[in-house]
Motif scaffolding. Sequence first.
Motif, PDB file in Angstrom:
ATOM      1  N   MET B  31      44.846  96.090  85.581  1.00  0.00           N
ATOM      2  CA  MET B  31      45.923  96.095  84.573  1.00  0.00           C
ATOM      3  C   MET B  31      45.585  97.079  83.457  1.00  0.00           C
ATOM      4  O   MET B  31      44.432  97.218  83.070  1.00  0.00           O
ATOM      5  N   THR B  32      46.626  97.717  82.926  1.00  0.00           N
ATOM      6  CA  THR B  32      46.445  98.580  81.757  1.00  0.00           C
ATOM      7  C   THR B  32      47.434  98.185  80.670  1.00  0.00           C
ATOM      8  O   THR B  32      48.534  97.725  80.961  1.00  0.00           O
ATOM      9  N   VAL B  33      47.001  98.363  79.421  1.00  0.00           N
ATOM     10  CA  VAL B  33      47.889  98.137  78.285  1.00  0.00           C
ATOM     11  C   VAL B  33      48.522  99.484  77.962  1.00  0.00           C
ATOM     12  O   VAL B  33      47.835 100.423  77.569  1.00  0.00           O
ATOM     13  N   ASP B  34      49.834  99.602  78.161  1.00  0.00           N
ATOM     14  CA  ASP B  34      50.510 100.891  77.979  1.00  0.00           C
ATOM     15  C   ASP B  34      50.970 101.098  76.540  1.00  0.00           C
ATOM     16  O   ASP B  34      51.014 102.214  76.061  1.00  0.00           O
ATOM     17  N   ALA B  35      51.356 100.001  75.884  1.00  0.00           N
ATOM     18  CA  ALA B  35      51.817 100.100  74.500  1.00  0.00           C
ATOM     19  C   ALA B  35      51.666  98.746  73.821  1.00  0.00           C
ATOM     20  O   ALA B  35      51.802  97.708  74.468  1.00  0.00           O
ATOM     21  N   MET B  45      50.497  97.196  86.197  1.00  0.00           N
ATOM     22  CA  MET B  45      49.544  96.836  87.254  1.00  0.00           C
ATOM     23  C   MET B  45      49.911  97.659  88.499  1.00  0.00           C
ATOM     24  O   MET B  45      51.046  97.582  88.966  1.00  0.00           O
ATOM     25  N   PRO B  46      48.970  98.479  89.007  1.00  0.00           N
ATOM     26  CA  PRO B  46      49.293  99.301  90.182  1.00  0.00           C
ATOM     27  C   PRO B  46      49.449  98.445  91.437  1.00  0.00           C
ATOM     28  O   PRO B  46      48.900  97.342  91.514  1.00  0.00           O
ATOM     29  N   TYR B  47      50.177  98.978  92.401  1.00  0.00           N
ATOM     30  CA  TYR B  47      50.298  98.300  93.691  1.00  0.00           C
ATOM     31  C   TYR B  47      48.938  98.312  94.391  1.00  0.00           C
ATOM     32  O   TYR B  47      48.186  99.281  94.295  1.00  0.00           O
ATOM     33  N   SER B  48      48.604  97.227  95.045  1.00  0.00           N
ATOM     34  CA  SER B  48      47.345  97.168  95.807  1.00  0.00           C
ATOM     35  C   SER B  48      47.540  96.252  97.013  1.00  0.00           C
ATOM     36  O   SER B  48      48.270  95.257  96.929  1.00  0.00           O
ATOM     37  N   GLU B  49      46.881  96.598  98.108  1.00  0.00           N
ATOM     38  CA  GLU B  49      46.998  95.762  99.314  1.00  0.00           C
ATOM     39  C   GLU B  49      46.454  94.359  99.088  1.00  0.00           C
ATOM     40  O   GLU B  49      46.864  93.409  99.751  1.00  0.00           O
ATOM     41  N   ALA B  64      50.694  87.393  91.423  1.00  0.00           N
ATOM     42  CA  ALA B  64      50.153  88.588  90.778  1.00  0.00           C
ATOM     43  C   ALA B  64      51.064  89.016  89.634  1.00  0.00           C
ATOM     44  O   ALA B  64      50.600  89.446  88.571  1.00  0.00           O
ATOM     45  N   VAL B  65      52.389  88.868  89.848  1.00  0.00           N
ATOM     46  CA  VAL B  65      53.357  89.168  88.786  1.00  0.00           C
ATOM     47  C   VAL B  65      53.171  88.171  87.637  1.00  0.00           C
ATOM     48  O   VAL B  65      53.207  88.541  86.465  1.00  0.00           O
ATOM     49  N   SER B  66      52.921  86.890  87.993  1.00  0.00           N
ATOM     50  CA  SER B  66      52.645  85.865  86.976  1.00  0.00           C
ATOM     51  C   SER B  66      51.446  86.244  86.123  1.00  0.00           C
ATOM     52  O   SER B  66      51.470  86.093  84.899  1.00  0.00           O
ATOM     53  N   ASN B 104      55.090 100.267  94.652  1.00  0.00           N
ATOM     54  CA  ASN B 104      55.391 100.529  93.237  1.00  0.00           C
ATOM     55  C   ASN B 104      54.505  99.708  92.304  1.00  0.00           C
ATOM     56  O   ASN B 104      54.191  98.558  92.599  1.00  0.00           O
ATOM     57  N   ALA B 105      54.147 100.328  91.178  1.00  0.00           N
ATOM     58  CA  ALA B 105      53.462  99.583  90.122  1.00  0.00           C
ATOM     59  C   ALA B 105      54.470  98.643  89.473  1.00  0.00           C
ATOM     60  O   ALA B 105      55.665  98.899  89.506  1.00  0.00           O
TER      61      ALA B 105
END
Lengths: 168, 149
Positions: B31-35, B45-49, B64-66, B104-105
Motif C-alpha cells: 500500500m502507498t499513501v498518495d495524498a 494498492m497494486p494488483y497482485s496474484e 484485500a479491498v477491506s 488494476n490497482a
Amino acid sequence: MNRQRPEPVQVVKHRRDAALKALVEGIPYARFLGISFERHGDELTSILNYHDALIGNPALPALHGGVTAAFLETAALIELEWQLLWSEVESGRIDADALSTETMPRMPKTIDFTVDYLRTGLPRDAYARAKVNRSGRRYASVHVEAWQDNRSRPFAQGTGHFLMPSTE
Amino acid sequence: MKTAMSTTSPSRRDQARQFIEALPHCQALAMTVDAVGDGEAVMSMPYSENLIGDPKTGVIHGGAVSALMDTCGGTAVMAHPSGPAMTATLDLRIDYMRAAKPGNAVTAKAVCYHMTRSVAFVRAVAHDGDETDPVATATGAFTVQGARK
C-alpha cells in the motif's frame, strides 16, 4: 430388515476432505493470509495462522484491522460455499474427486460486509466460526465470530450479505 | 486498524505517510499513501496474484479491498486537524458495488467527516481507475484518543 449399511469411514472422510480441499485451494488470498480450515463433520473452524506480516500496529503489537476483516469475510464466505457444496457432494450430484478450481460450481458473491471490532487482535493464531442465518434462492445472510484465547471472548464479529449464484 | 504516532503539525502529513507505509501488513500489500489532507487520505494498492479471491477470473478478494479501506480510514482520522494521538477501528461496513478489474490497482479515498472527543466517523470510496465508477464504498466509526480539542 433391509437397511443399507453405512459407508466405510475412510470413504466418507475422503469425499468430504477432498471437497473442502478443492474449495479452499482455489483462493490465493486465503493462502497469502495463512488461513486454513478444520472440519468436524460439516462444522468448519477457520484458522488464521499467525505470521508477522499480519501486524498493523508494531507498537502494541496488534493484528491489522484489515486482516481481521478479511479473515471474517473469508470464514463467512467459505461456510456458505461449504454448505452449498456439502449437499451436492453428499447427494452424489458432484463427484468430490473430480472437483478442481476449474470444475467448481459458481459461488456466492459478497454484497456487503460489516465488521465489529471488539478487542485488539493479539499477535497469535485466531479462530472463526460462521453461521448461515438465512440462505435463500437469491440472497444469504451469514454471521461470523472470531476469537483467540477464549471462545466466549470474541475479538471481532461480522455479518455479511451474499448474492447467490444464479441457477439458470 | 490501530495506529499511533506523535503529532507535530507541520510535518504531520509526511509523518502519516511514512508511518502508514511502514506498517507490516501495509507493506505486505504494498500500500502507498498518495495524498493526505485535513481529515482526508488517498491510498492505493497494486494488483497482485496474492490478492486473488476468485482464480477463475483473477478478481481480487473483497478482504484485500477491506484492508485498504480500513487503513485509508485510519489515516484520514490521524490526519484530522484535531490531531488524535491514536485511533482504532470500531466498526467498518463495506458495500461491494462490483468486482475490481484484474490487473488494476485499487485506490481508496477516505474522509473523516465528523469528529467527537472519542469517536471519528469516516466515509470511503474505492475505485480501480475511474473515480466515477466505484468498486466499493465503506462507512466506519473509529476510536479517538488524545485529540487536542
